[in-house]
Design an enzyme around this catalytic site. Structure first.
Site, PDB file in Angstrom:
ATOM      1  N   LEU A 129      50.843  39.265  44.052  1.00  9.04           N
ATOM      2  CA  LEU A 129      49.537  39.741  43.592  1.00  9.04           C
ATOM      3  C   LEU A 129      48.666  38.571  43.155  1.00  9.04           C
ATOM      4  O   LEU A 129      47.446  38.585  43.325  1.00  9.04           O
ATOM      5  CB  LEU A 129      49.740  40.709  42.417  1.00  9.04           C
ATOM      6  CG  LEU A 129      48.501  41.322  41.787  1.00  9.04           C
ATOM      7  CD1 LEU A 129      47.819  42.265  42.770  1.00  9.04           C
ATOM      8  CD2 LEU A 129      48.861  42.077  40.501  1.00  9.04           C
ATOM      9  N   ALA A 135      53.971  29.869  37.919  1.00  9.87           N
ATOM     10  CA  ALA A 135      54.641  31.111  38.318  1.00  9.87           C
ATOM     11  C   ALA A 135      53.748  31.912  39.250  1.00  9.87           C
ATOM     12  O   ALA A 135      52.574  31.578  39.459  1.00  9.87           O
ATOM     13  CB  ALA A 135      54.979  31.935  37.075  1.00  9.87           C
ATOM     14  N   ASP A 287      44.741  31.340  24.726  1.00  7.30           N
ATOM     15  CA  ASP A 287      44.406  31.001  26.118  1.00  7.30           C
ATOM     16  C   ASP A 287      43.537  32.106  26.713  1.00  7.30           C
ATOM     17  O   ASP A 287      43.798  32.599  27.811  1.00  7.30           O
ATOM     18  CB  ASP A 287      45.703  30.831  26.924  1.00  7.30           C
ATOM     19  CG  ASP A 287      45.496  30.027  28.210  1.00  7.30           C
ATOM     20  OD1 ASP A 287      44.487  29.310  28.307  1.00  7.30           O
ATOM     21  OD2 ASP A 287      46.334  30.132  29.123  1.00  7.30           O
TER      22      ASP A 287
END
Length: 545
Positions: A129, A135, A287
């Site tokens: 996706l 990652a 973040d």
């Protein structure tokens, strides 16, 4: 250095030269072998002639790959170290990384979980996706409940790649520190060390899972922020399983407007979410860039923020929270003396800082800013200017404040993008004033009593025994004191007698010497003998203690 590392180092140096980074080093700091090599035919020429230094540095990071891109993103938040033009260019870095093979992702997940994908999940999609440098994310369903989920999996062998690049970064930072003394303020070695800790923490997805669970618990039932559920039983260091969300990216203004979103309320809630995390919870998502924030499609008139990717969080202790709140309120009131005093009281600047000079420096930097309408003032940049001023007075960079500053800049930027008329000061001031009222006065006393009540209730049955034990110890200590006092008086008396005898002996000794020299030998001998007796008795008295 292994052949592979040497090859990577050569590639890094080649990219830096091709982007003209070597030309940014002042000539006086370039070693003579380097200046000589630049005139040779083998020197790689600058391919970015005419471009700004900030753009050249950004292009170099992009060419160096994902680990350096993340490093550049981290550097862009350190506006306390970098010139504004470089920091703004680095903020444009995008983490665009091609995905790795879906079969490899499947293998990595199964290896981490110790079972096959089919044993736990249905509809696993090998096409990712989303993909990033550390990652990538795949979609699936939980077999037992049918809930839609996303599975985040660390890239294979990424740790070895990161370690190799970090070693080279450290070596380059040391070279810069050695051959460019003007870089001392930038502290390249310390910055690389800070980045090392940050990126290695991101490799442990159990840490991210724990952060997300905590943040979700803090905002459970909130109409301001939603954090997707984490399925901890399926999480490992290299695998994170969490609820899939369908939101509108917060940066997609057109889609938000088409959905009928209340943009003013959405912007104000972003500010509310930030200050709630910082001052209520002391635990904030550090973040919150646009890629990690979505807006729920449901109830656009009552918009809900959705936060993902909790790999980096910040915390504040009670003292930092109170000093920050008081600093912000002092900003609102333009009380620069108070700001200066708070910095000294908090220990952010040395205790011997001259308050008058510090106040004047703060006033010089901030007063021109406050001449603008409040709706045009950047709260984040006010904080940035304050920290830059404090640095001149030997303020040590506080890691928790750097994360806070970075997050505030993100939130303010998003808020102004969503609703340009957002008055951050008007939105934040009532929140801070209410928080300060809760920290002092009757309500704060009542809260402290309420919080400590279980502890006091537990200790109450022990109170009589504690009182008796305290009185018994006090009585015993009184007896010991009385005994010591008697001994002290006896010792003082013996010491006084010894001093008297020694003094008499010294007088007789001098008299004996004088009489012998005057030819009164007999009386001199008697005097000398008496002095000897007095000295002996005095010594015995002193020894008897």
């Amino acid at each position: 250095m292994t052949p592979k590392e040497f090859k990577r180092l050569y590639r890094i140096v080649a990219i830096l030269l091709e982007q003209g980074i070597d030309e940014l080093v002042p000539a006086q700091y370039q070693p003579w072998p380097g200046r000589l090599a630049r005139r040779s035919l083998f020197w790689l020429k600058n391919r970015q002639q005419g471009k700004s230094r900030g753009m050249r540095i950004r292009l170099a990071f992009e060419a160096l790959g994902p680990i350096f891109i993340k490093f550049g993103q981290m550097l862009s938040t350190r506006r306390d170290l970098l010139p504004p033009d470089i920091a703004e260019e680095l903020a444009l870095l995008q983490d665009r990384v091609p995905p790795f093979c879906g079969q490899l992702a499947r293998s990595q997940i199964e290896q981490s979980l110790g079972v096959s994908i089919e044993a736990l999940f249905d509809d696993f999609d090998e096409t990712p996706l989303a993909s990033a440098s550390i990652a990538q994310v795949h979609t699936a369903r939980l077999k037992e409940s049918g809930r839609e989920i996303v599975i985040k999996v660390i890239r294979p062998d990424i740790e070895q790649t990161i370690e190799a690049d970090l070693r080279l970064m450290t070596a380059l930072a040391r070279l810069v520190s050695r051959f460019a003394p003007s870089s001392a303020r930038l502290r390249p070695v310390e910055v690389v060390a800070e980045y090392r800790k940050t990126i290695l923490d991101e490799l442990n997805l159990m840490r991210e899972a724990a952060n997300a669970i905590q943040l979700r618990r803090n905002f459970l039932g909130s109409d301001a922020l939603y954090v997707p559920e984490v399925y901890a039983e399926h999480c490992r260091e290299q695998v994170l399983v969490m609820e899939r969300i369908y939101g509108i990216p917060v940066s997609d203004i057109a889609a938000l407007e088409a959905n009928g979103t209340n943009m003013k309320l959405l912007a104000e809630r972003g500010v509310e979410v930030f200050f709630t995390q910082v001052f209520r919870d002391s635990f904030f998502h550090a973040d919150m860039h646009p890629g990690n924030i979505f807006v729920a499609r449901e109830h656009p008139e009552n918009p809900l923020w959705i936060g993902i990717d909790c790999g980096i969080v910040g915390t504040l202790n009670k003292e930092d929270k109170r000093y920050l709140a008081e600093n912000f309120l002092a900003f609102f009131n333009r009380d620069y003396r108070k700001v200066a005093e708070l910095h000294v009281e908090s220990g952010w600047v040395p205790a011997d800082t001259k308050i008058d000079e510090f106040e004047f420096a703060i006033r010089t930097v901030l007063e021109p800013i406050f001449e603008k309408p409040l709706s045009e003032i950047s709260f984040g940049h006010v904080l940035l200017n304050l920290f830059n001023t404090a640095r001149r007075f030997n303020m040590q960079v506080q890691p928790q404040l750097v994360l806070l500053q970075k997050t505030l800049l993100y939130i303010e930027g998003l808020g102004r993008q969503l609703y340009p008329q957002l008055d951050l000061w008007q939105t934040a001031k009532p929140f801070l004033e209410n928080w300060m009222r809760e920290q002092v006065g009757p309500k704060a006393v009542w809260n402290a009593i309420r919080d400590k009540a279980p502890f006091w209730a537990e200790k109450l049955p022990e109170l009589p025994e504690l009182v008796y034990e305290t009185l018994r110890q006090a009585r015993s200590q009184q007896r010991q004191f009385d005994h010591l006092f008697v001994e002290f008086r006896s010792h003082s008396r013996r010491q006084g007698q010894a001093r008297y005898l020694l003094g008499t002996g010294a007088s007789l000794l001098l008299a004996g010497i004088f009489l012998i020299t005057e030819q009164h030998i007999e009386w001199g001998q008697v005097s000398l003998a008496a002095s000897g007796v007095c000295w002996l008795l005095g010594w015995l008295k002193a020894r008897s203690h």
